[in-house]
Motif scaffolding. Sequence first.
Motif, PDB file in Angstrom:
ATOM      1  N   ALA A 276       0.186  -0.141   8.112  1.00 11.34           N
ATOM      2  CA  ALA A 276      -0.953   0.778   7.985  1.00 11.34           C
ATOM      3  C   ALA A 276      -1.828   0.399   6.801  1.00 11.34           C
ATOM      4  CB  ALA A 276      -0.451   2.215   7.837  1.00 11.34           C
ATOM      5  N   TYR A 277      -1.218   0.076   5.676  1.00  8.13           N
ATOM      6  CA  TYR A 277      -1.979  -0.315   4.485  1.00  8.13           C
ATOM      7  C   TYR A 277      -2.833  -1.553   4.764  1.00  8.13           C
ATOM      8  CZ  TYR A 277      -0.616   2.820   0.680  1.00  8.13           C
ATOM      9  OH  TYR A 277      -0.498   3.899  -0.152  1.00  8.13           O
ATOM     10  N   GLU A 278      -2.237  -2.526   5.447  1.00  7.94           N
ATOM     11  CA  GLU A 278      -2.969  -3.751   5.753  1.00  7.94           C
ATOM     12  C   GLU A 278      -4.148  -3.447   6.685  1.00  7.94           C
ATOM     13  OE1 GLU A 278      -2.692  -6.838   4.577  1.00  7.94           O
ATOM     14  OE2 GLU A 278      -1.158  -6.115   3.196  1.00  7.94           O
ATOM     15  N   MET A 279      -3.909  -2.638   7.709  1.00  8.12           N
ATOM     16  CA  MET A 279      -4.958  -2.340   8.684  1.00  8.12           C
ATOM     17  C   MET A 279      -6.114  -1.550   8.070  1.00  8.12           C
ATOM     18  SD  MET A 279      -2.765  -1.389  12.081  1.00  8.12           S
ATOM     19  CE  MET A 279      -4.188  -1.401  13.169  1.00  8.12           C
ATOM     20  N   LEU A 280      -5.797  -0.665   7.136  1.00  7.18           N
ATOM     21  CA  LEU A 280      -6.820   0.186   6.531  1.00  7.18           C
ATOM     22  C   LEU A 280      -7.433  -0.459   5.287  1.00  7.18           C
ATOM     23  CD1 LEU A 280      -4.993   3.630   6.839  1.00  7.18           C
ATOM     24  CD2 LEU A 280      -6.929   2.830   8.211  1.00  7.18           C
ATOM     25  N   GLY A 281      -6.978  -1.672   4.938  1.00 11.45           N
ATOM     26  CA  GLY A 281      -7.520  -2.365   3.771  1.00 11.45           C
ATOM     27  C   GLY A 281      -7.182  -1.677   2.469  1.00 11.45           C
ATOM     28  N   LEU A 282      -5.948  -1.161   2.357  1.00  9.71           N
ATOM     29  CA  LEU A 282      -5.537  -0.408   1.180  1.00  9.71           C
ATOM     30  C   LEU A 282      -4.696  -1.266   0.232  1.00  9.71           C
ATOM     31  CD1 LEU A 282      -4.528   2.941   2.912  1.00  9.71           C
ATOM     32  CD2 LEU A 282      -6.729   2.313   1.911  1.00  9.71           C
ATOM     33  N   ARG A 283      -4.843  -0.983  -1.052  1.00  5.35           N
ATOM     34  CA  ARG A 283      -4.093  -1.689  -2.077  1.00  5.35           C
ATOM     35  C   ARG A 283      -3.609  -0.673  -3.124  1.00  5.35           C
ATOM     36  NH1 ARG A 283      -4.522  -4.473   1.627  1.00  5.35           N
ATOM     37  NH2 ARG A 283      -5.452  -6.552   1.800  1.00  5.35           N
ATOM     38  N   THR A 284      -2.806  -1.137  -4.079  1.00  2.00           N
ATOM     39  CA  THR A 284      -2.232  -0.240  -5.085  1.00  2.00           C
ATOM     40  C   THR A 284      -2.480  -0.769  -6.491  1.00  2.00           C
ATOM     41  OG1 THR A 284      -0.450   0.419  -3.567  1.00  2.00           O
ATOM     42  CG2 THR A 284      -0.095   0.831  -5.915  1.00  2.00           C
ATOM     43  N   PHE A 285      -2.953   0.119  -7.390  1.00  2.00           N
ATOM     44  CA  PHE A 285      -2.924  -0.203  -8.817  1.00  2.00           C
ATOM     45  C   PHE A 285      -2.036   0.821  -9.508  1.00  2.00           C
ATOM     46  CE2 PHE A 285      -6.559   2.786  -8.864  1.00  2.00           C
ATOM     47  CZ  PHE A 285      -6.338   3.519 -10.030  1.00  2.00           C
ATOM     48  N   PHE A 286      -1.642   0.525 -10.743  1.00  2.00           N
ATOM     49  CA  PHE A 286      -0.694   1.375 -11.451  1.00  2.00           C
ATOM     50  C   PHE A 286      -1.235   1.800 -12.803  1.00  2.00           C
ATOM     51  CE2 PHE A 286       1.652  -1.728  -8.899  1.00  2.00           C
ATOM     52  CZ  PHE A 286       2.437  -0.917  -8.111  1.00  2.00           C
ATOM     53  N   THR A 287      -0.841   3.006 -13.225  1.00  2.00           N
ATOM     54  CA  THR A 287      -1.010   3.433 -14.611  1.00  2.00           C
ATOM     55  C   THR A 287       0.388   3.682 -15.153  1.00  2.00           C
ATOM     56  OG1 THR A 287      -1.354   5.721 -13.844  1.00  2.00           O
ATOM     57  CG2 THR A 287      -3.316   4.406 -14.327  1.00  2.00           C
ATOM     58  N   VAL A 288       0.632   3.229 -16.392  1.00  2.00           N
ATOM     59  CA  VAL A 288       1.998   3.287 -16.934  1.00  2.00           C
ATOM     60  C   VAL A 288       1.992   3.849 -18.347  1.00  2.00           C
ATOM     61  CG1 VAL A 288       2.746   1.317 -15.537  1.00  2.00           C
ATOM     62  CG2 VAL A 288       1.883   0.912 -17.847  1.00  2.00           C
ATOM     63  N   GLY A 289       3.149   4.361 -18.759  1.00  2.00           N
ATOM     64  CA  GLY A 289       3.325   4.873 -20.111  1.00  2.00           C
ATOM     65  C   GLY A 289       4.562   5.743 -20.174  1.00  2.00           C
ATOM     66  N   LYS A 290       4.847   6.239 -21.358  1.00  2.00           N
ATOM     67  CA  LYS A 290       6.033   7.075 -21.539  1.00  2.00           C
ATOM     68  C   LYS A 290       5.886   8.427 -20.838  1.00  2.00           C
ATOM     69  CE  LYS A 290       8.911   4.570 -23.865  1.00  2.00           C
ATOM     70  NZ  LYS A 290      10.231   4.224 -23.264  1.00  2.00           N
ATOM     71  N   ASP A 291       4.667   8.926 -20.723  1.00  2.00           N
ATOM     72  CA  ASP A 291       4.457  10.211 -20.059  1.00  2.00           C
ATOM     73  C   ASP A 291       4.577  10.081 -18.546  1.00  2.00           C
ATOM     74  OD1 ASP A 291       4.071  11.685 -22.355  1.00  2.00           O
ATOM     75  OD2 ASP A 291       1.907  11.306 -22.394  1.00  2.00           O
ATOM     76  N   GLU A 292       4.011   9.001 -17.998  1.00  2.00           N
ATOM     77  CA  GLU A 292       3.971   8.896 -16.536  1.00  2.00           C
ATOM     78  C   GLU A 292       3.799   7.452 -16.092  1.00  2.00           C
ATOM     79  OE1 GLU A 292       1.528  11.672 -13.733  1.00  2.00           O
ATOM     80  OE2 GLU A 292       0.286   9.886 -14.030  1.00  2.00           O
ATOM     81  N   VAL A 293       4.505   7.101 -15.031  1.00  2.00           N
ATOM     82  CA  VAL A 293       4.240   5.877 -14.271  1.00  2.00           C
ATOM     83  C   VAL A 293       3.772   6.332 -12.900  1.00  2.00           C
ATOM     84  CG1 VAL A 293       5.282   3.901 -13.102  1.00  2.00           C
ATOM     85  CG2 VAL A 293       5.822   4.349 -15.490  1.00  2.00           C
ATOM     86  N   ARG A 294       2.605   5.827 -12.496  1.00  2.00           N
ATOM     87  CA  ARG A 294       2.021   6.343 -11.247  1.00  2.00           C
ATOM     88  C   ARG A 294       1.361   5.225 -10.445  1.00  2.00           C
ATOM     89  NH1 ARG A 294      -0.894  12.092 -10.712  1.00  2.00           N
ATOM     90  NH2 ARG A 294      -1.524  12.004  -8.548  1.00  2.00           N
ATOM     91  N   ALA A 295       1.522   5.305  -9.126  1.00  2.00           N
ATOM     92  CA  ALA A 295       0.860   4.387  -8.198  1.00  2.00           C
ATOM     93  C   ALA A 295      -0.372   5.076  -7.631  1.00  2.00           C
ATOM     94  CB  ALA A 295       1.808   3.985  -7.079  1.00  2.00           C
ATOM     95  N   TRP A 296      -1.462   4.305  -7.478  1.00  2.00           N
ATOM     96  CA  TRP A 296      -2.719   4.836  -6.951  1.00  2.00           C
ATOM     97  C   TRP A 296      -3.189   3.954  -5.809  1.00  2.00           C
ATOM     98  CZ3 TRP A 296      -4.530   9.282  -9.333  1.00  2.00           C
ATOM     99  CH2 TRP A 296      -3.998   9.573 -10.592  1.00  2.00           C
ATOM    100  N   THR A 297      -3.608   4.560  -4.716  1.00  2.00           N
ATOM    101  CA  THR A 297      -4.120   3.821  -3.568  1.00  2.00           C
ATOM    102  C   THR A 297      -5.630   3.662  -3.682  1.00  2.00           C
ATOM    103  OG1 THR A 297      -2.382   4.668  -2.110  1.00  2.00           O
ATOM    104  CG2 THR A 297      -4.358   3.810  -1.057  1.00  2.00           C
ATOM    105  N   PHE A 298      -6.129   2.445  -3.398  1.00  2.00           N
ATOM    106  CA  PHE A 298      -7.571   2.213  -3.376  1.00  2.00           C
ATOM    107  C   PHE A 298      -7.907   1.254  -2.242  1.00  2.00           C
ATOM    108  CE2 PHE A 298      -5.891  -1.273  -5.851  1.00  2.00           C
ATOM    109  CZ  PHE A 298      -6.734  -2.359  -5.621  1.00  2.00           C
ATOM    110  N   HIS A 299      -9.177   1.234  -1.877  1.00  2.00           N
ATOM    111  CA  HIS A 299      -9.637   0.326  -0.833  1.00  2.00           C
ATOM    112  C   HIS A 299      -9.923  -1.044  -1.443  1.00  2.00           C
ATOM    113  CE1 HIS A 299      -9.989   2.884   2.725  1.00  2.00           C
ATOM    114  NE2 HIS A 299     -10.321   3.865   1.903  1.00  2.00           N
ATOM    115  N   GLU A 300      -9.471  -2.081  -0.759  1.00  2.00           N
ATOM    116  CA  GLU A 300      -9.709  -3.437  -1.219  1.00  2.00           C
ATOM    117  C   GLU A 300     -11.209  -3.654  -1.446  1.00  2.00           C
ATOM    118  OE1 GLU A 300      -8.280  -7.936  -0.029  1.00  2.00           O
ATOM    119  OE2 GLU A 300      -8.627  -6.484   1.579  1.00  2.00           O
ATOM    120  N   GLY A 301     -11.530  -4.279  -2.563  1.00  2.00           N
ATOM    121  CA  GLY A 301     -12.926  -4.527  -2.895  1.00  2.00           C
ATOM    122  C   GLY A 301     -13.517  -3.511  -3.848  1.00  2.00           C
TER     123      GLY A 301
END
Length: 366
Positions: A276-301
């Motif tokens: 599904a991610y590949e078909m919808l052109g979705l990718r993941t970036f991350f924010t990290v730290g002692k308070d929170e590690v989180r994955a975020w979905t975004f559209h390629e480009g």
Amino acid sequence: MGLTAGIVGLPNIGKSTLFNAITKSEALVANYPFATKDPNVGVVEVPDDRMITLVKMFEPRRTVYNTFSFTDIAGLVKGASKGEGLGNQFLSNIREVNLICHVARCFDDPDITHVEGEVDPVRDIEIVNTELIMADLESVESGITKVERKAKSKEKAAVVQLSALQKIRALLLEGKPARVAELNKDEEEVMKSFHLLTVKPVIYVANMSEDDVADPESSAHYQAVKKLADEEHAPVLPICAKIEEELAGMDTEDKEMFLADLGIERAGLDQIIQTAYEMLGLRTFFTVGKDEVRAWTFHEGAKAPQCAGIIHTDFERGFIKAEVYSYDDLMTYGSEAGIKEAGKLRIEGKEYVVKDGDIVFFRFNV
């Protein structure tokens, strides 16, 4: 970014069993048509081994995975586009999803009733597809009637819309989905307001027996579905809903051992989400730290300010810069300190195109 996949198919082909398995839910499963009258919705965390590693490294107080929503939509029968069975509700539910998981029964079992009397996955798929095409054809023809007069007057927007509608109408009349239409960017834009059902990307899910799923090519049913999917340039995933149910209650280690014993590389949920991610052109970036590690979905480009806006609109409005390094570099140098010493921490501006696996800290001022 809320992403929803609608699980569709004829009654009694394993939709609800698959839904229960991948969402660890308890949707009603019964051996009669229309057991699913109202759509069941379940939200699952997107499996990502990178998140597991990041959590071990940063030991955050909170961990937030990407999520994916699955909707188990009522089984469809012939005539749904005219309101037969639960047709109107079925079609309305499909309009709300980003992607369709079309489940086809690819196993024989005399104890499980088939609404059409015998197992034939291609026929089943065509029944569903025909109803979606018929519903879209009605929308398209209505649109053509409304826009023709304006197009004759050379109104630019009307001319573009009529061109797009006529291209799609020709395909629908051939029994082909709107998603295979060759439209230019302007035509694609004007068609968004029609919310056509057959525009949505489709993953075909071949629901197979436990004996066949490890070697799907040996199944005539699977081969038939694959041929149909190939003609539409759509992916087909061999999955056993019963096995997925057993996996649902296992921890990671037991799950891996169980799959290995069966000769299966990946769980069905992982296959569906990755595809599904590949078909919808979705990718993941991350924010990290002692308070929170989180994955975020975004559209390629997407550029850095757009990705900042996914976290909060203020981040995009007041974007100054992004401090960026890659997950792969973090694995190579072992820590953020190692990243800095190696000169791999980059300062990026508004034109930076965010990449899958980027770890980002946004600086902003509002």
